[in-house]
Design a protein around this motif. Sequence first.
Motif, mmCIF file in Angstrom:
data_model
loop_
_atom_site.group_PDB
_atom_site.id
_atom_site.type_symbol
_atom_site.label_atom_id
_atom_site.label_comp_id
_atom_site.label_asym_id
_atom_site.label_seq_id
_atom_site.Cartn_x
_atom_site.Cartn_y
_atom_site.Cartn_z
ATOM 1 N N ALA A 149 -16.668 34.469 65.453
ATOM 2 C CA ALA A 149 -16.510 34.884 66.854
ATOM 3 C C ALA A 149 -16.117 33.711 67.743
ATOM 4 O O ALA A 149 -15.235 33.824 68.603
ATOM 5 N N ARG A 150 -16.749 32.566 67.525
ATOM 6 C CA ARG A 150 -16.453 31.411 68.379
ATOM 7 C C ARG A 150 -15.051 30.875 68.136
ATOM 8 O O ARG A 150 -14.376 30.459 69.081
ATOM 9 N N LEU A 151 -14.619 30.885 66.891
ATOM 10 C CA LEU A 151 -13.282 30.390 66.598
ATOM 11 C C LEU A 151 -12.214 31.323 67.153
ATOM 12 O O LEU A 151 -11.156 30.865 67.615
ATOM 13 N N LEU A 168 -15.111 22.812 58.133
ATOM 14 C CA LEU A 168 -16.525 22.469 57.938
ATOM 15 C C LEU A 168 -17.431 23.361 58.781
ATOM 16 O O LEU A 168 -18.532 23.730 58.347
ATOM 17 N N TYR A 169 -16.975 23.726 59.969
ATOM 18 C CA TYR A 169 -17.765 24.618 60.825
ATOM 19 C C TYR A 169 -17.951 25.978 60.156
ATOM 20 O O TYR A 169 -19.044 26.550 60.168
ATOM 21 N N VAL A 170 -16.873 26.479 59.541
ATOM 22 C CA VAL A 170 -16.964 27.770 58.850
ATOM 23 C C VAL A 170 -17.875 27.676 57.638
ATOM 24 O O VAL A 170 -18.622 28.610 57.329
ATOM 25 N N VAL A 171 -17.837 26.541 56.940
ATOM 26 C CA VAL A 171 -18.669 26.367 55.744
ATOM 27 C C VAL A 171 -20.147 26.333 56.104
ATOM 28 O O VAL A 171 -20.976 26.991 55.460
ATOM 29 N N SER A 180 -8.563 18.076 63.095
ATOM 30 C CA SER A 180 -8.934 19.339 63.735
ATOM 31 C C SER A 180 -9.107 20.444 62.695
ATOM 32 O O SER A 180 -10.026 21.271 62.795
ATOM 33 N N LEU A 181 -8.252 20.462 61.675
ATOM 34 C CA LEU A 181 -8.370 21.472 60.620
ATOM 35 C C LEU A 181 -9.644 21.256 59.811
ATOM 36 O O LEU A 181 -10.348 22.225 59.473
ATOM 37 N N LEU A 182 -9.943 20.002 59.482
ATOM 38 C CA LEU A 182 -11.158 19.699 58.737
ATOM 39 C C LEU A 182 -12.404 20.095 59.524
ATOM 40 O O LEU A 182 -13.378 20.611 58.958
ATOM 41 N N THR A 183 -12.372 19.869 60.837
ATOM 42 C CA THR A 183 -13.528 20.218 61.677
ATOM 43 C C THR A 183 -13.772 21.721 61.656
ATOM 44 O O THR A 183 -14.911 22.185 61.507
ATOM 45 N N ARG A 240 -12.221 35.726 52.601
ATOM 46 C CA ARG A 240 -12.101 34.526 51.758
ATOM 47 C C ARG A 240 -11.487 33.366 52.530
ATOM 48 O O ARG A 240 -10.703 32.577 52.018
ATOM 49 N N GLY A 241 -11.867 33.298 53.813
ATOM 50 C CA GLY A 241 -11.268 32.310 54.702
ATOM 51 C C GLY A 241 -11.534 30.870 54.312
ATOM 52 O O GLY A 241 -10.687 30.005 54.533
ATOM 53 N N VAL A 242 -12.711 30.600 53.719
ATOM 54 C CA VAL A 242 -13.030 29.227 53.332
ATOM 55 C C VAL A 242 -12.048 28.724 52.286
ATOM 56 O O VAL A 242 -11.528 27.596 52.382
ATOM 57 N N TRP A 243 -11.765 29.547 51.282
ATOM 58 C CA TRP A 243 -10.840 29.136 50.221
ATOM 59 C C TRP A 243 -9.413 29.042 50.746
ATOM 60 O O TRP A 243 -8.668 28.120 50.395
#
Length: 232
Positions: free
Chosen positions: A194-196, A183-186, A177-180, A30-33
């Motif tokens: 893996a990339r993160l 959004l990448y995860v979304v 940086s947090l927003l980027t 539930r990382g997005v939330w």
Amino acid sequence: MVLDLLLIGLAITLEPLPLMAFVLVVASARGVWKGLVFILSWLGCLTLVIAIVLVLTGGEPPPPRSPPSTAALAAKLLIGVSLVLYGEHRRRRRGGLRGRRPGSGPTGPEPSASASSSASMTSHMDHSTVWSAAGLAVLLQPWGLVAAGATTVVEADTSHFTTWLALVGFCLLATASLLTVELYVVFAPTAARARLLRLRAWLAAHQEQALVTLCLLLGFWLVGRSLYQLTS
């Protein structure tokens, strides 16, 4: 004021420690939330600090050389000196650790150890709640840099629309940086994890260089800026 807020906001968004923790948050279940709650809590802290300063000043900058103006500049000078001393301390400590660990790499632990550590912490974050993410954002806020931003907001004149744009821009830049990452995860959830985690391993290997550079550069800027304003 605008240039100072720009530099402070940039330093906040480039701070490696909050970004490393945020990567683990969004890479967990539930990382997005959890990431969204982390960002809202992060922005809430910034907004609260700015609101408190504006309430205290009434939205008008204090007259030059008045006690409130001098106190704000003195506080900014103290924060700048503290950042310089902290950066120099980290630089010397890093050099000492290198000398005592000749068998290790120059930038930190081996990639395999970093990957194992990231996997373990991600597994731990899987069982955390969104409230834990909110609390983590408060704990990891770089409060020294936020305080530097607060001493700069003292100069804000809210009767001008451009001042509000500068304040909103500061909050967005400090969260960029947090927003980027969020959004990448979304938009790319499959590739993002893996990339993160690889990004976090890279940040862990270079966090000392980043911290030293940010502290010294911003610290010297704040010291020079505040001394100039105090003596002019």
